[in-house]
Design a protein around this motif. Structure first.
Motif, PDB file in Angstrom:
ATOM      1  N   LYS A 247      35.994  39.344  38.341  1.00  0.00           N
ATOM      2  CA  LYS A 247      35.213  40.158  37.406  1.00  0.00           C
ATOM      3  C   LYS A 247      34.606  39.216  36.377  1.00  0.00           C
ATOM      4  O   LYS A 247      35.313  38.534  35.644  1.00  0.00           O
ATOM      5  N   LEU A 248      33.291  39.187  36.329  1.00  0.00           N
ATOM      6  CA  LEU A 248      32.586  38.250  35.474  1.00  0.00           C
ATOM      7  C   LEU A 248      31.719  38.997  34.477  1.00  0.00           C
ATOM      8  O   LEU A 248      30.878  39.813  34.855  1.00  0.00           O
ATOM      9  N   LYS A 249      31.925  38.694  33.197  1.00  0.00           N
ATOM     10  CA  LYS A 249      31.091  39.262  32.136  1.00  0.00           C
ATOM     11  C   LYS A 249      30.290  38.139  31.503  1.00  0.00           C
ATOM     12  O   LYS A 249      30.859  37.168  31.005  1.00  0.00           O
ATOM     13  N   ILE A 250      28.973  38.263  31.519  1.00  0.00           N
ATOM     14  CA  ILE A 250      28.107  37.300  30.847  1.00  0.00           C
ATOM     15  C   ILE A 250      26.993  38.056  30.135  1.00  0.00           C
ATOM     16  O   ILE A 250      26.597  39.146  30.562  1.00  0.00           O
ATOM     17  N   PRO A 251      26.440  37.517  29.045  1.00  0.00           N
ATOM     18  CA  PRO A 251      25.309  38.168  28.371  1.00  0.00           C
ATOM     19  C   PRO A 251      24.090  38.214  29.286  1.00  0.00           C
ATOM     20  O   PRO A 251      23.801  37.252  30.013  1.00  0.00           O
ATOM     21  N   TYR A 252      23.341  39.317  29.225  1.00  0.00           N
ATOM     22  CA  TYR A 252      22.160  39.449  30.076  1.00  0.00           C
ATOM     23  C   TYR A 252      21.104  38.404  29.734  1.00  0.00           C
ATOM     24  O   TYR A 252      20.341  37.969  30.598  1.00  0.00           O
ATOM     25  N   TYR A 253      21.050  37.967  28.479  1.00  0.00           N
ATOM     26  CA  TYR A 253      20.025  37.016  28.053  1.00  0.00           C
ATOM     27  C   TYR A 253      20.372  35.570  28.425  1.00  0.00           C
ATOM     28  O   TYR A 253      19.691  34.639  28.019  1.00  0.00           O
ATOM     29  N   SER A 254      21.401  35.345  29.199  1.00  0.00           N
ATOM     30  CA  SER A 254      21.783  33.987  29.586  1.00  0.00           C
ATOM     31  C   SER A 254      20.668  33.313  30.382  1.00  0.00           C
ATOM     32  O   SER A 254      19.868  33.960  31.062  1.00  0.00           O
ATOM     33  N   SER A 255      20.625  31.984  30.268  1.00  0.00           N
ATOM     34  CA  SER A 255      19.701  31.182  31.075  1.00  0.00           C
ATOM     35  C   SER A 255      20.510  30.533  32.180  1.00  0.00           C
ATOM     36  O   SER A 255      21.179  29.520  31.971  1.00  0.00           O
ATOM     37  N   CYS A 256      20.448  31.135  33.372  1.00  0.00           N
ATOM     38  CA  CYS A 256      21.358  30.673  34.420  1.00  0.00           C
ATOM     39  C   CYS A 256      20.870  31.077  35.806  1.00  0.00           C
ATOM     40  O   CYS A 256      20.277  32.150  35.994  1.00  0.00           O
ATOM     41  N   HIS A 257      21.146  30.206  36.774  1.00  0.00           N
ATOM     42  CA  HIS A 257      20.946  30.525  38.187  1.00  0.00           C
ATOM     43  C   HIS A 257      22.326  30.758  38.805  1.00  0.00           C
ATOM     44  O   HIS A 257      23.192  29.890  38.757  1.00  0.00           O
ATOM     45  N   ILE A 258      22.525  31.947  39.367  1.00  0.00           N
ATOM     46  CA  ILE A 258      23.840  32.346  39.883  1.00  0.00           C
ATOM     47  C   ILE A 258      23.782  32.495  41.397  1.00  0.00           C
ATOM     48  O   ILE A 258      22.872  33.138  41.931  1.00  0.00           O
ATOM     49  N   GLU A 259      24.758  31.903  42.084  1.00  0.00           N
ATOM     50  CA  GLU A 259      24.907  32.072  43.522  1.00  0.00           C
ATOM     51  C   GLU A 259      26.246  32.737  43.810  1.00  0.00           C
ATOM     52  O   GLU A 259      27.285  32.301  43.292  1.00  0.00           O
ATOM     53  N   PHE A 260      26.212  33.777  44.634  1.00  0.00           N
ATOM     54  CA  PHE A 260      27.426  34.477  45.037  1.00  0.00           C
ATOM     55  C   PHE A 260      27.739  34.120  46.489  1.00  0.00           C
ATOM     56  O   PHE A 260      26.858  34.090  47.343  1.00  0.00           O
ATOM     57  N   ASP A 261      29.010  33.851  46.752  1.00  0.00           N
ATOM     58  CA  ASP A 261      29.432  33.449  48.090  1.00  0.00           C
ATOM     59  C   ASP A 261      30.692  34.222  48.441  1.00  0.00           C
ATOM     60  O   ASP A 261      31.755  34.019  47.848  1.00  0.00           O
ATOM     61  N   THR A 262      30.597  35.155  49.381  1.00  0.00           N
ATOM     62  CA  THR A 262      31.753  35.921  49.825  1.00  0.00           C
ATOM     63  C   THR A 262      31.640  36.193  51.322  1.00  0.00           C
ATOM     64  O   THR A 262      30.535  36.353  51.857  1.00  0.00           O
ATOM     65  N   ILE A 263      32.803  36.221  51.997  1.00  0.00           N
ATOM     66  CA  ILE A 263      32.822  36.446  53.443  1.00  0.00           C
ATOM     67  C   ILE A 263      33.084  37.917  53.754  1.00  0.00           C
ATOM     68  O   ILE A 263      32.297  38.588  54.423  1.00  0.00           O
ATOM     69  N   CYS A 264      34.188  38.442  53.225  1.00  0.00           N
ATOM     70  CA  CYS A 264      34.550  39.831  53.519  1.00  0.00           C
ATOM     71  C   CYS A 264      34.374  40.768  52.321  1.00  0.00           C
ATOM     72  O   CYS A 264      34.419  41.979  52.472  1.00  0.00           O
ATOM     73  N   GLY A 265      34.225  40.213  51.136  1.00  0.00           N
ATOM     74  CA  GLY A 265      34.134  41.043  49.950  1.00  0.00           C
ATOM     75  C   GLY A 265      32.738  41.580  49.706  1.00  0.00           C
ATOM     76  O   GLY A 265      31.771  41.211  50.373  1.00  0.00           O
ATOM     77  N   LYS A 266      32.643  42.455  48.714  1.00  0.00           N
ATOM     78  CA  LYS A 266      31.363  43.034  48.317  1.00  0.00           C
ATOM     79  C   LYS A 266      30.981  42.543  46.922  1.00  0.00           C
ATOM     80  O   LYS A 266      31.832  42.110  46.150  1.00  0.00           O
ATOM     81  N   ILE A 267      29.690  42.634  46.618  1.00  0.00           N
ATOM     82  CA  ILE A 267      29.184  42.234  45.311  1.00  0.00           C
ATOM     83  C   ILE A 267      28.685  43.466  44.575  1.00  0.00           C
ATOM     84  O   ILE A 267      27.855  44.219  45.094  1.00  0.00           O
ATOM     85  N   PHE A 268      29.200  43.692  43.374  1.00  0.00           N
ATOM     86  CA  PHE A 268      28.794  44.812  42.535  1.00  0.00           C
ATOM     87  C   PHE A 268      28.229  44.251  41.234  1.00  0.00           C
ATOM     88  O   PHE A 268      28.811  43.346  40.640  1.00  0.00           O
ATOM     89  N   SER A 269      27.097  44.789  40.786  1.00  0.00           N
ATOM     90  CA  SER A 269      26.528  44.323  39.522  1.00  0.00           C
ATOM     91  C   SER A 269      26.026  45.504  38.718  1.00  0.00           C
ATOM     92  O   SER A 269      25.536  46.498  39.268  1.00  0.00           O
ATOM     93  N   GLU A 270      26.143  45.393  37.402  1.00  0.00           N
ATOM     94  CA  GLU A 270      25.640  46.432  36.519  1.00  0.00           C
ATOM     95  C   GLU A 270      24.112  46.456  36.530  1.00  0.00           C
ATOM     96  O   GLU A 270      23.461  45.473  36.886  1.00  0.00           O
TER      97      GLU A 270
END
Length: 315
Positions: A247-270
């Protein structure tokens, strides 16, 4: 280079199982190891560096004390340098080397106090077995702990922190500097920390709150990761678990490139965190964040909806 004048004292203190050992030393380094004896063995090394004759140095060193106060459940040892021996141009140092039985509790507090207008820096080096419970606070210097099953809390400190633990809870609060934590099976809590942070655990959970870092690397095999972090431009971040959730909480105004890597799990985002092909670009994407979970789900959110079970940081 001129060598300091030194005096060495040793003493033995009987101590019972479960006693709390309180160490107060603002003048130098403290090293502690365990041994198989029901007593404390304390080596006190006092030194003076500066323009001073040997006879005067010897007299001044005699006035430097290790005061001992012994109660039914605790022993306090505090180093003392009387004001009347202090003068400009002299540097005083007190180093403690302590052997202690393995079944006591430990508290170290340097107070970040000032002497002659400047903060004194000291190092804490601790290695022990079994069931020490350790509280270290207000250290300006390096902390190095190697232990078995122990609960450790470090707070309000500046400098490098190294912790190698087999089990037990590790809490680090309001600290800054380089941090290296390796905890085989215990839970880990970092609150209000800044600096370069590396943390590894096999079966423990990791909880990060109000963390600000340019380098963050968190890895766990079967534990969960719950992270509230402030992403900095040009920062590098990695959160990785094999079978736990993230579970990751970060400010929406962040300056960032995010990569998600999962095999069997799911990705949920607000809402407003819109991932595309398991990637997300925020702002100018100056920072880099990799989030990996082989079989667990990943949650990216603005704010935690705390349940009672999620109140995880001690007050």
């Amino acid at each position: 280079m001129k060598e300091p004048f030194r005096q060495v004292e040793e003493r033995i203190i009987l101590i019972t199982e479960g006693t709390k050992l309180i160490i107060k030393n603002i003048y130098g380094s403290t090293k502690l190891k365990t041994w198989d004896h029901p007593e404390l063995k304390v080596k006190l090394t006092k030194s003076i560096l500066g323009e001073i004759e040997e006879n005067e140095a010897e007299q001044k060193l005699k006035h430097i004390e290790l005061k001992e106060k012994k109660g039914s459940k605790e022993v306090t040892m505090e180093t003392m340098i009387p004001n009347f021996i202090i003068r400009p141009g002299l540097k005083f140092t007190i180093d403690l080397d302590i052997l202690a039985p393995p079944h006591i509790n430990l508290e170290i507090d340097t107070g970040l106090q000032k002497l002659n207008g400047s903060k004194k820096e000291g190092n804490i080096e601790i290695s022990y077995r079994e069931n020490f419970t350790t509280l270290i606070s207000n250290i300006k210097g390096n902390i190095d702990i190697s232990c078995g099953s122990a609960d450790i809390e470090i707070k309000n400190s500046e400098g490098k922190i190294i912790v190698n633990s087999l089990s037990g809870t590790v809490q680090i609060k309001n600290c800054s500097g380089e941090m290296y934590i390796n905890n085989e099976s215990g839970n880990n809590y970092l609150d209000g920390c800044s600096g370069s942070i590396t943390l590894k655990t096999k079966s423990g959970n990791v909880f990060l709150k109000n963390v600000e870092s340019l380098y963050l690397n968190i890895k766990t095999s079967s534990g969960n990761i719950k992270a509230d972090i402030n992403i900095l431009a040009d920062g590098t971040y990695q959160l990785e678990t094999h079978s736990g959730w993230i579970k990751l909480k970060i400010p929406y105004y962040s300056s960032c490139h995010i990569e998600f890597d999962t095999i069997c799990g799911k990705i949920f985002s607000e809402y407003s965190f819109e991932t595309k092909e398991n990637k997300l670009k925020l702002g100018e994407a100056k920072g880099s964040l990799i989030v990996k979970s082989s079989s667990g789900d990943i949650y990216l959110i603005h704010g935690f909806m705390e349940e009672e079970k999620d109140v995880y940081l001690s007050q």
